[in-house]
Design an enzyme around this catalytic site. Structure first.
Site, PDB file in Angstrom:
ATOM      1  N   ASP A  11       4.348  -6.866  -0.995  1.00 38.13           N
ATOM      2  CA  ASP A  11       4.346  -6.657  -2.325  1.00 38.13           C
ATOM      3  C   ASP A  11       4.677  -5.412  -2.753  1.00 38.13           C
ATOM      4  O   ASP A  11       4.720  -4.478  -1.957  1.00 38.13           O
ATOM      5  CB  ASP A  11       2.708  -7.014  -2.684  1.00 38.13           C
ATOM      6  CG  ASP A  11       2.425  -6.562  -4.084  1.00 38.13           C
ATOM      7  OD1 ASP A  11       3.131  -7.097  -4.939  1.00 38.13           O
ATOM      8  OD2 ASP A  11       1.450  -5.872  -4.378  1.00 38.13           O
ATOM      9  N   ASP A  13       4.096  -3.496  -6.353  1.00 36.15           N
ATOM     10  CA  ASP A  13       3.256  -2.524  -7.299  1.00 36.15           C
ATOM     11  C   ASP A  13       1.739  -2.919  -6.739  1.00 36.15           C
ATOM     12  O   ASP A  13       1.273  -3.772  -6.402  1.00 36.15           O
ATOM     13  CB  ASP A  13       3.340  -3.182  -8.837  1.00 36.15           C
ATOM     14  CG  ASP A  13       4.648  -3.012  -9.377  1.00 36.15           C
ATOM     15  OD1 ASP A  13       5.556  -2.229  -8.679  1.00 36.15           O
ATOM     16  OD2 ASP A  13       5.130  -3.810 -10.116  1.00 36.15           O
ATOM     17  N   ILE A  20       0.110   1.134 -12.166  1.00 35.09           N
ATOM     18  CA  ILE A  20       0.067   2.041 -13.188  1.00 35.09           C
ATOM     19  C   ILE A  20      -0.847   1.332 -14.494  1.00 35.09           C
ATOM     20  O   ILE A  20      -0.842   1.677 -15.826  1.00 35.09           O
ATOM     21  CB  ILE A  20       1.355   2.629 -13.839  1.00 35.09           C
ATOM     22  CG1 ILE A  20       2.235   1.608 -14.171  1.00 35.09           C
ATOM     23  CG2 ILE A  20       1.960   3.762 -12.856  1.00 35.09           C
ATOM     24  CD1 ILE A  20       3.294   1.978 -14.891  1.00 35.09           C
ATOM     25  N   GLY A  21      -1.177   0.069 -14.000  1.00 35.84           N
ATOM     26  CA  GLY A  21      -2.092  -0.602 -15.265  1.00 35.84           C
ATOM     27  C   GLY A  21      -0.992  -1.182 -16.172  1.00 35.84           C
ATOM     28  O   GLY A  21      -1.559  -2.125 -16.873  1.00 35.84           O
ATOM     29  N   ASN A  55       5.747 -10.172  -8.198  1.00 32.73           N
ATOM     30  CA  ASN A  55       5.739 -10.716  -9.507  1.00 32.73           C
ATOM     31  C   ASN A  55       6.218  -9.967 -10.451  1.00 32.73           C
ATOM     32  O   ASN A  55       5.547  -9.022 -10.579  1.00 32.73           O
ATOM     33  CB  ASN A  55       4.357 -11.361  -9.505  1.00 32.73           C
ATOM     34  CG  ASN A  55       4.224 -12.719  -8.947  1.00 32.73           C
ATOM     35  OD1 ASN A  55       5.005 -13.564  -8.253  1.00 32.73           O
ATOM     36  ND2 ASN A  55       2.911 -13.094  -8.906  1.00 32.73           N
ATOM     37  N   GLN A  56       7.215 -10.243 -11.153  1.00 32.20           N
ATOM     38  CA  GLN A  56       7.554  -9.193 -12.575  1.00 32.20           C
ATOM     39  C   GLN A  56       7.598 -10.288 -13.743  1.00 32.20           C
ATOM     40  O   GLN A  56       8.552 -10.164 -14.498  1.00 32.20           O
ATOM     41  CB  GLN A  56       8.750  -8.740 -12.056  1.00 32.20           C
ATOM     42  CG  GLN A  56       8.831  -7.520 -10.999  1.00 32.20           C
ATOM     43  CD  GLN A  56       7.911  -6.652 -11.111  1.00 32.20           C
ATOM     44  OE1 GLN A  56       7.697  -5.999 -12.212  1.00 32.20           O
ATOM     45  NE2 GLN A  56       7.531  -5.968 -10.270  1.00 32.20           N
ATOM     46  N   ALA A  57       6.494 -10.535 -14.207  1.00 34.14           N
ATOM     47  CA  ALA A  57       6.105 -11.374 -15.465  1.00 34.14           C
ATOM     48  C   ALA A  57       6.476 -10.622 -16.507  1.00 34.14           C
ATOM     49  O   ALA A  57       6.518 -11.291 -17.686  1.00 34.14           O
ATOM     50  CB  ALA A  57       4.791 -12.327 -15.407  1.00 34.14           C
ATOM     51  N   LYS A 143      -3.490  -8.039  -3.587  1.00 39.34           N
ATOM     52  CA  LYS A 143      -4.061  -9.184  -4.734  1.00 39.34           C
ATOM     53  C   LYS A 143      -4.409 -10.508  -3.964  1.00 39.34           C
ATOM     54  O   LYS A 143      -3.545 -10.687  -2.462  1.00 39.34           O
ATOM     55  CB  LYS A 143      -3.168  -9.327  -5.673  1.00 39.34           C
ATOM     56  CG  LYS A 143      -3.427  -8.424  -6.919  1.00 39.34           C
ATOM     57  CD  LYS A 143      -2.723  -8.883  -8.053  1.00 39.34           C
ATOM     58  CE  LYS A 143      -2.747  -7.765  -9.095  1.00 39.34           C
ATOM     59  NZ  LYS A 143      -1.869  -8.432 -10.379  1.00 39.34           N
TER      60      LYS A 143
HETATM   61 MG   LIG Z   1       0.546  -5.522  -6.391  1.00 39.30          MG
END
Ligand SMILES: [Mg+2]
Length: 199
Positions: A11, A13, A20-21, A55-57, A143
């Site tokens: 993964d 991020d 970074i939220g 995942n880059q939604a 996650k």
């Molecule tokens: Mg992640």
């Protein structure tokens, strides 16, 4: 001739770089987690292929563009090059079920926890004559969806306590990683690359 390879599916991020939220949209927002680059370099030296599954939604949501995601991934490549490392492939899912998008909805079934992106990577490596040894491969993420993706893909899931650190949620949902590590460096040096103790 076919060659068997082990892969670290990672993964991005919250696992490689700090969460970074929000969606990382620029090089400035991409901050490596301590020693993540070193850990990836060590894994490569040990013979693992590195594949990023993200995942880059934010793309379907209109928060980041594919160009920005690609540029950040290129920046990661440059950071890893400083450690004489790199990643072999990178896959990301632009879609989100709650944010319908005419261009990206076709990729909805790729979104983690779906194992589709891992399966695609295995297929693409196969075209290069590389057969992925799933039982010797890992999925590392912060996650529950990463753990579930790894399990469904038939590789060994490891949860890291960086990023969202969903250790409690894993227990709640009874989706168990094989191992939990403080961060990517610990996962790779303290578990994947360290031989089992002889006790
Ligand atoms: Mg992640």
């Amino acid at each position: 001739m076919e060659q068997s390879v082990k892969v670290l599916f990672l993964d991005r991020d919250g696992t490689i770089n700090k969460d970074i939220g929000s969606y990382v949209s620029s090089r400035e927002e991409f901050i490596l987690i301590d020693r993540a680059d070193e850990a990836i370099a060590l894994a490569r030296q040990a013979g693992f292929r590195i594949v990023i599954i993200s995942n880059q939604a934010g793309i379907a949501r209109g928060i980041v563009t594919p160009w920005q995601v690609d540029d950040v991934n290129q920046y990661l490549r440059e950071l890893l090059a400083l450690r004489q490392a790199s990643y072999d492939r990178c896959y990301y899912c632009p879609s989100h079920p709650e944010y319908p998008h005419p261009e990206y909805d076709q990729f909805l079934d790729c979104r983690k926890p779906s194992p589709r992106m891992v399966e695609q990577a295995v297929e693409d490596l196969r075209k290069e004559g590389l057969v992925v040894d799933l039982a010797g491969s890992f999925f590392i993420g912060d996650k529950v969806i990463d753990v579930e993706c790894g399990l469904r893909a038939g590789v060994r899931p490891i949860l890291v306590r960086t990023g969202h650190n969903e250790e409690a949620l894993c227990h709640q949902r009874r989706i168990f990683p094989e191992h939990v590590a403080d961060d990517l460096y610990q996962a790779i040096t303290g578990y994947i690359l360290s031989p089992p103790s002889a006790s």
